[in-house]
Scaffold this motif. Structure first.
Motif, PDB file in Angstrom:
ATOM      1  N   VAL A 193      30.864 -19.909  -4.607  1.00 47.15           N
ATOM      2  CA  VAL A 193      30.197 -21.205  -4.750  1.00 47.15           C
ATOM      3  C   VAL A 193      28.713 -20.951  -4.997  1.00 47.15           C
ATOM      4  O   VAL A 193      28.026 -20.442  -4.100  1.00 47.15           O
ATOM      5  N   PRO A 194      28.191 -21.283  -6.175  1.00 47.85           N
ATOM      6  CA  PRO A 194      26.745 -21.144  -6.377  1.00 47.85           C
ATOM      7  C   PRO A 194      25.989 -22.067  -5.424  1.00 47.85           C
ATOM      8  O   PRO A 194      26.357 -23.237  -5.261  1.00 47.85           O
ATOM      9  N   VAL A 195      24.975 -21.531  -4.764  1.00 44.28           N
ATOM     10  CA  VAL A 195      24.124 -22.344  -3.896  1.00 44.28           C
ATOM     11  C   VAL A 195      22.696 -22.181  -4.399  1.00 44.28           C
ATOM     12  O   VAL A 195      22.185 -21.061  -4.479  1.00 44.28           O
ATOM     13  N   VAL A 196      22.068 -23.296  -4.744  1.00 43.87           N
ATOM     14  CA  VAL A 196      20.759 -23.257  -5.395  1.00 43.87           C
ATOM     15  C   VAL A 196      19.720 -23.984  -4.552  1.00 43.87           C
ATOM     16  O   VAL A 196      20.034 -24.575  -3.528  1.00 43.87           O
ATOM     17  N   GLY A 197      18.459 -23.913  -5.004  1.00 43.74           N
ATOM     18  CA  GLY A 197      17.378 -24.632  -4.323  1.00 43.74           C
ATOM     19  C   GLY A 197      16.543 -23.717  -3.478  1.00 43.74           C
ATOM     20  O   GLY A 197      15.676 -22.993  -3.965  1.00 43.74           O
ATOM     21  N   GLY A 198      16.807 -23.754  -2.160  1.00 42.71           N
ATOM     22  CA  GLY A 198      16.054 -22.928  -1.226  1.00 42.71           C
ATOM     23  C   GLY A 198      16.950 -22.456  -0.104  1.00 42.71           C
ATOM     24  O   GLY A 198      18.168 -22.340  -0.277  1.00 42.71           O
ATOM     25  N   HIS A 199      16.350 -22.226   1.069  1.00 41.01           N
ATOM     26  CA  HIS A 199      17.123 -21.640   2.172  1.00 41.01           C
ATOM     27  C   HIS A 199      16.845 -22.334   3.500  1.00 41.01           C
ATOM     28  O   HIS A 199      16.732 -21.701   4.539  1.00 41.01           O
ATOM     29  N   SER A 200      16.732 -23.666   3.453  1.00 42.10           N
ATOM     30  CA  SER A 200      16.634 -24.416   4.706  1.00 42.10           C
ATOM     31  C   SER A 200      16.998 -25.876   4.452  1.00 42.10           C
ATOM     32  O   SER A 200      16.534 -26.475   3.482  1.00 42.10           O
ATOM     33  N   GLY A 201      17.838 -26.403   5.328  1.00 39.21           N
ATOM     34  CA  GLY A 201      18.138 -27.827   5.342  1.00 39.21           C
ATOM     35  C   GLY A 201      18.452 -28.426   3.991  1.00 39.21           C
ATOM     36  O   GLY A 201      19.303 -27.923   3.252  1.00 39.21           O
ATOM     37  N   THR A 254       0.802  -1.221   0.000  1.00 39.45           N
ATOM     38  CA  THR A 254       0.000   0.000   0.000  1.00 39.45           C
ATOM     39  C   THR A 254       0.840   1.278   0.000  1.00 39.45           C
ATOM     40  O   THR A 254       0.376   2.321  -0.463  1.00 39.45           O
ATOM     41  N   THR A 255       2.079   1.188   0.485  1.00 39.84           N
ATOM     42  CA  THR A 255       2.889   2.404   0.644  1.00 39.84           C
ATOM     43  C   THR A 255       4.085   2.472  -0.310  1.00 39.84           C
ATOM     44  O   THR A 255       4.439   3.546  -0.792  1.00 39.84           O
ATOM     45  N   ALA A 256       4.711   1.323  -0.581  1.00 39.74           N
ATOM     46  CA  ALA A 256       5.917   1.310  -1.423  1.00 39.74           C
ATOM     47  C   ALA A 256       5.877   0.136  -2.392  1.00 39.74           C
ATOM     48  O   ALA A 256       6.764  -0.718  -2.394  1.00 39.74           O
ATOM     49  N   PRO A 257       4.853   0.075  -3.252  1.00 34.76           N
ATOM     50  CA  PRO A 257       4.671  -1.098  -4.119  1.00 34.76           C
ATOM     51  C   PRO A 257       5.766  -1.289  -5.165  1.00 34.76           C
ATOM     52  O   PRO A 257       5.902  -2.382  -5.715  1.00 34.76           O
ATOM     53  N   LYS A 258       6.547  -0.246  -5.442  1.00 32.42           N
ATOM     54  CA  LYS A 258       7.610  -0.350  -6.441  1.00 32.42           C
ATOM     55  C   LYS A 258       8.976  -0.659  -5.830  1.00 32.42           C
ATOM     56  O   LYS A 258       9.983  -0.780  -6.531  1.00 32.42           O
ATOM     57  N   ALA A 259       9.023  -0.790  -4.517  1.00 33.83           N
ATOM     58  CA  ALA A 259      10.304  -1.049  -3.847  1.00 33.83           C
ATOM     59  C   ALA A 259      10.805  -2.456  -4.171  1.00 33.83           C
ATOM     60  O   ALA A 259      10.029  -3.369  -4.456  1.00 33.83           O
ATOM     61  N   PHE A 260      12.120  -2.617  -4.093  1.00 33.98           N
ATOM     62  CA  PHE A 260      12.724  -3.943  -4.168  1.00 33.98           C
ATOM     63  C   PHE A 260      12.636  -4.544  -2.764  1.00 33.98           C
ATOM     64  O   PHE A 260      13.070  -3.918  -1.791  1.00 33.98           O
ATOM     65  N   VAL A 261      12.068  -5.730  -2.674  1.00 34.47           N
ATOM     66  CA  VAL A 261      11.793  -6.330  -1.371  1.00 34.47           C
ATOM     67  C   VAL A 261      12.688  -7.554  -1.167  1.00 34.47           C
ATOM     68  O   VAL A 261      12.671  -8.494  -1.964  1.00 34.47           O
ATOM     69  N   LEU A 262      13.447  -7.521  -0.077  1.00 31.84           N
ATOM     70  CA  LEU A 262      14.394  -8.584   0.250  1.00 31.84           C
ATOM     71  C   LEU A 262      13.931  -9.265   1.528  1.00 31.84           C
ATOM     72  O   LEU A 262      13.894  -8.643   2.587  1.00 31.84           O
ATOM     73  N   VAL A 263      13.550 -10.529   1.441  1.00 32.78           N
ATOM     74  CA  VAL A 263      12.975 -11.248   2.572  1.00 32.78           C
ATOM     75  C   VAL A 263      14.039 -12.101   3.265  1.00 32.78           C
ATOM     76  O   VAL A 263      14.656 -12.976   2.638  1.00 32.78           O
ATOM     77  N   ILE A 264      14.236 -11.835   4.550  1.00 28.24           N
ATOM     78  CA  ILE A 264      15.156 -12.601   5.389  1.00 28.24           C
ATOM     79  C   ILE A 264      14.386 -13.474   6.375  1.00 28.24           C
ATOM     80  O   ILE A 264      14.831 -14.547   6.760  1.00 28.24           O
ATOM     81  N   SER A 265      13.196 -13.016   6.781  1.00 30.54           N
ATOM     82  CA  SER A 265      12.395 -13.712   7.793  1.00 30.54           C
ATOM     83  C   SER A 265      12.202 -15.175   7.426  1.00 30.54           C
ATOM     84  O   SER A 265      11.735 -15.495   6.326  1.00 30.54           O
ATOM     85  N   ASN A 266      12.545 -16.050   8.358  1.00 26.68           N
ATOM     86  CA  ASN A 266      12.436 -17.482   8.105  1.00 26.68           C
ATOM     87  C   ASN A 266      11.040 -18.007   8.419  1.00 26.68           C
ATOM     88  O   ASN A 266      10.322 -17.418   9.225  1.00 26.68           O
ATOM     89  N   PRO A 267      10.653 -19.119   7.791  1.00 29.87           N
ATOM     90  CA  PRO A 267      11.378 -19.862   6.764  1.00 29.87           C
ATOM     91  C   PRO A 267      11.195 -19.223   5.380  1.00 29.87           C
ATOM     92  O   PRO A 267      10.074 -19.126   4.877  1.00 29.87           O
ATOM     93  N   VAL A 268      12.296 -18.779   4.788  1.00 28.77           N
ATOM     94  CA  VAL A 268      12.287 -18.024   3.531  1.00 28.77           C
ATOM     95  C   VAL A 268      11.549 -18.772   2.419  1.00 28.77           C
ATOM     96  O   VAL A 268      10.845 -18.155   1.608  1.00 28.77           O
ATOM     97  N   ASN A 269      11.692 -20.097   2.374  1.00 29.93           N
ATOM     98  CA  ASN A 269      11.020 -20.871   1.323  1.00 29.93           C
ATOM     99  C   ASN A 269       9.513 -20.642   1.324  1.00 29.93           C
ATOM    100  O   ASN A 269       8.853 -20.796   0.294  1.00 29.93           O
ATOM    101  N   SER A 270       8.963 -20.294   2.487  1.00 29.66           N
ATOM    102  CA  SER A 270       7.518 -20.058   2.612  1.00 29.66           C
ATOM    103  C   SER A 270       7.157 -18.586   2.744  1.00 29.66           C
ATOM    104  O   SER A 270       6.075 -18.167   2.296  1.00 29.66           O
ATOM    105  N   THR A 271       8.026 -17.784   3.347  1.00 27.47           N
ATOM    106  CA  THR A 271       7.683 -16.371   3.546  1.00 27.47           C
ATOM    107  C   THR A 271       7.746 -15.565   2.247  1.00 27.47           C
ATOM    108  O   THR A 271       6.985 -14.610   2.080  1.00 27.47           O
ATOM    109  N   VAL A 272       8.636 -15.938   1.329  1.00 23.85           N
ATOM    110  CA  VAL A 272       8.664 -15.239   0.033  1.00 23.85           C
ATOM    111  C   VAL A 272       7.354 -15.467  -0.725  1.00 23.85           C
ATOM    112  O   VAL A 272       6.765 -14.508  -1.243  1.00 23.85           O
ATOM    113  N   PRO A 273       6.846 -16.717  -0.808  1.00 20.07           N
ATOM    114  CA  PRO A 273       5.519 -16.896  -1.405  1.00 20.07           C
ATOM    115  C   PRO A 273       4.415 -16.124  -0.680  1.00 20.07           C
ATOM    116  O   PRO A 273       3.470 -15.657  -1.324  1.00 20.07           O
TER     117      PRO A 273
END
Length: 340
Positions: free
Chosen positions: A174-182, A108-127
């Motif tokens: 080192v490229p690290v792919v997939g997700g961000h847990s386990g 509602t306030t900054a819809p054009k901002a670049f959003v970087l999600v750190i809050s875990n679990p990232v695999n679910s919080t980004v969706p």
């Protein structure tokens, strides 16, 4: 002029992250938001002799809206850190609602901002963030990132340790792919800029992969329940934010792994999907950054049989994690309507 905003700025990740962003000469304004202590954190940081003007806000009097006004980049470390014995599901139940509300504020306030999600679990919080943005009609897949940089930082450090020279750690890639847990964390050690020693034993390889995948557990245990990987995560978050800022300012050729929507680059996403052998809404891969965010999703390329086995193991968990985030928002908005 670059305004960076940290949501969750008074926490264990938020404070050192805000410090590192204040130290970044490209940041000219720094907005801080949390449910407690933010004005004090802002006052403290404001005495540092770097260009960024710092303001801290609390929830009353539209504090979130004021913090986000004019934001170019928003970093979200808000939420509860993982404690010993806490599962990813436990963490999700606590942090999902927090991330949902913050995402609505950004929408509602900054819809054009670049959003970087750190809050875990990232695999679910980004969706979760993506689904909230869709509800508000402002989702841009090129501008949403799950920060997986800590996995890359760990991989670089651990490989440098094995090579016996920590001074190499800033140069090892080192490229690290997939997700961000386990098991969803898949280091492509065969593509390391600095190869592992010749004849590196399989059991040593397995130990290294496990340490990269579960490095967070190592820190939680070492802190004896007093915290999680806050300092290293703040460093990693600031490193990735700096790359986004540099790319937005026009620097070319910046590539970094990040957990992004495969819709961010249709051609790259299609190539990645073909490599994986199934469709996923989100996946962490090397991403080329540009002025609009994601310029290109870079396919995995040549990988080893061992790495393919790791990816195969990661996929079912990723599917489950993504569905968890999507279903949470579907349930949340079945009883309430998003309001602009």
């Amino acid at each position: 002029m670059v305004k960076a905003v940290v949501l969750g700025a008074a926490g264990g990740i938020g404070q050192p992250l805000a410090l590192l962003l204040k130290a970044n000469p490209l940041v000219t304004e720094l907005g801080l938001f949390d449910i407690v202590n933010t004005p004090g954190v802002a006052a403290d940081l404001s005495h540092i002799s770097t260009p960024a003007k710092v303001e801290g806000f609390l929830p009353p009097d539209d504090g979130l809206k004021k913090a986000l006004a004019g934001a170019d980049i928003v970093v979200i470390p808000a939420g509860v850190p993982r404690k010993p014995g806490m599962t990813r599901d436990d963490l999700f139940k606590i942090n999902a609602g927090i991330v949902k509300d913050l995402a609505a504020g950004i929408a509602t306030t900054a819809p054009k901002a670049f959003v970087l999600v750190i809050s875990n679990p990232v695999n679910s919080t980004v969706p979760i963030v993506a689904e909230v943005f869709k509800k508000f009609g402002v989702f841009d897949p090129k501008r949403l990132f799950g920060v997986t940089t800590l996995d890359v930082v760990r991989a670089s450090t651990f490989v440098a340790e094995i090579l016996g020279d920590l001074s190499l750690s800033k140069d090892v890639v080192v490229p690290v792919v997939g997700g961000h847990s386990g098991v969803t964390i898949v280091p492509l050690l065969s593509q390391s800029s600095h190869p592992l020693p010749a004849g590196f034993a399989k059991d040593s390889y397995d130990t290294l992969v496990n340490r990269i995948q579960f490095g967070g557990d190592e820190v939680v245990k070492a802190k004896s329940g007093a915290g999680s990987a806050t300092l290293s995560m703040a460093y990693a978050g600031a490193e990735f934010a700096a790359k986004i800022i540099r790319a937005v300012k026009g620097e070319k050729g910046i590539v970094a792994p990040s957990y992004v929507s495969v819709e961010a680059d249709a051609a790259g996403g299609a190539a990645l999907t073909k490599e994986l052998g199934q469709e996923l809404a989100f996946f962490s891969s090397n991403v080329e950054l540009g002025t609009d965010g994601v310029t290109k999703i870079i396919p995995l390329g040549k990988i080893t049989e061992a790495e393919q086995t790791l990816i195969t193991a990661a996929l079912p968990e990723l599917v489950k994690n993504i569905e968890t985030g999507v279903n949470f928002i579907a349930a949340a908005y079945s009883t309430e309507e998003p309001r602009l």
